[in-house]
Design a protein around this motif. Sequence first.
Motif, PDB file in Angstrom:
ATOM      1  N   ASN A 151       0.815  -1.225   0.000  1.00 25.03           N
ATOM      2  CA  ASN A 151       0.000   0.000   0.000  1.00 25.03           C
ATOM      3  C   ASN A 151       0.848   1.274   0.000  1.00 25.03           C
ATOM      4  OD1 ASN A 151      -2.686  -1.323   0.166  1.00 25.03           O
ATOM      5  ND2 ASN A 151      -1.863  -2.075   2.117  1.00 25.03           N
ATOM      6  N   PRO A 240      -5.030 -14.359  -5.432  1.00 26.60           N
ATOM      7  CA  PRO A 240      -6.444 -14.707  -5.260  1.00 26.60           C
ATOM      8  C   PRO A 240      -6.677 -15.489  -3.972  1.00 26.60           C
ATOM      9  CG  PRO A 240      -5.404 -16.144  -6.891  1.00 26.60           C
ATOM     10  CD  PRO A 240      -4.390 -15.094  -6.544  1.00 26.60           C
ATOM     11  N   LYS A 241      -7.811 -15.222  -3.352  1.00 26.46           N
ATOM     12  CA  LYS A 241      -8.199 -15.957  -2.134  1.00 26.46           C
ATOM     13  C   LYS A 241      -9.499 -16.697  -2.387  1.00 26.46           C
ATOM     14  CE  LYS A 241     -11.043 -16.143   1.590  1.00 26.46           C
ATOM     15  NZ  LYS A 241     -12.524 -16.082   1.611  1.00 26.46           N
TER      16      LYS A 241
END
Length: 285
Positions: A151, A240-241
């Motif tokens: 971030n 991806p989860k």
Amino acid sequence: MRLTSCTDAFTLSNGNAIPCIGYGTFETPADEARKAVREALEAGYRHIDTAAIYGNQEAVGAGIRDSGIPREQLFVTSKLWNTERGYDKTLKACEQTLNELGTDYLDLYLIHWPANRKQFGDRAQELNAETWRAFEELYKSGRVKAIGLSNFLPHHIEALVSSAAVMPMVDQLEVHPGWPQAAAVRYCQEHRIQVEAWGPFGHREVLDNQTLVSIGRKYGKSSAQVCVRWALQHNVLPLPKSVHADRMRANIDVFDFELTDEDMHVIDGLRDLGGSCSDPDAVDF
Ligand SMILES: NC(=O)c1ccc[n+]([C@@H]2O[C@H](COP(=O)([O-])OP(=O)(O)OC[C@H]3O[C@@H](n4cnc5c(N)ncnc54)[C@H](OP(=O)(O)O)[C@@H]3O)[C@@H](O)[C@H]2O)c1
């Protein structure tokens, strides 16, 4: 290099290999994470993304051990939570993460969010620098094999590297169709910082977009597979989860098609599809 499976790797600026798709574990409760991680490893993932704040590191570590896969064949990432910034607290927090995961080293450790001016005023830059100094120490000692950020936008990175001895190797950003963060991705790629895409499905919200669905249909693929493929074709590493084994498998079944330049361009132009799209300078956690 042409990627042919989720175990093929991007190369970090320090020369280390990082499997090109990671398995996300955010919001996977501790009582599900053990099984989910084992199933993800059975499905073929070799790169696991967790964080202290997810509260599931012990279960993630147990899932890794249950898989029986030797530790050196896996790539494990964790992140320093925001309450633990600063030199001493960072060193301590990393030890705790290693203990929770039950491992001697991390393959990658990330500062989860930059300290921002909104919360820390003029001290923000100094606090990020102190935290990074501890990251450099962890890297030099071998407790972590690569260090990076999450971030951090270009202006946060510029401020950080002005006093850094070791350059960040990764920046994990929210990137998905509708929120491509093209300027930040370009900046990182120009500075040999590997971008990872968190929330590659916008936390599921982008998957119902009809443009993505219809592009996927042309290739016999789902919108989720289009999202993963779109990131990879930008040399961005998706995370991806899913806690469902069929989706885990589907989300890495993306190496038998290639989006055309035209489809890439259409996806690049999508906006407002969902996800959190948060501004790291505005958050107050
Ligand atoms: N650095 C950061 O600040 C940060 C922030 C957020 C996330 N992350 C990392 O990035 C990872 C991914 O982000 P995320 O978990 O927020 O969201 P995501 O991967 O964009 O989306 C996950 C959601 O999509 C669903 N899903 C997954 N595959 C699917 C498929 N093939 N078809 C339909 N639905 C599907 C999942 O449901 P089921 O599980 O029920 O299948 C879940 O609800 C995280 O797990 C974490 O490791 C990092």
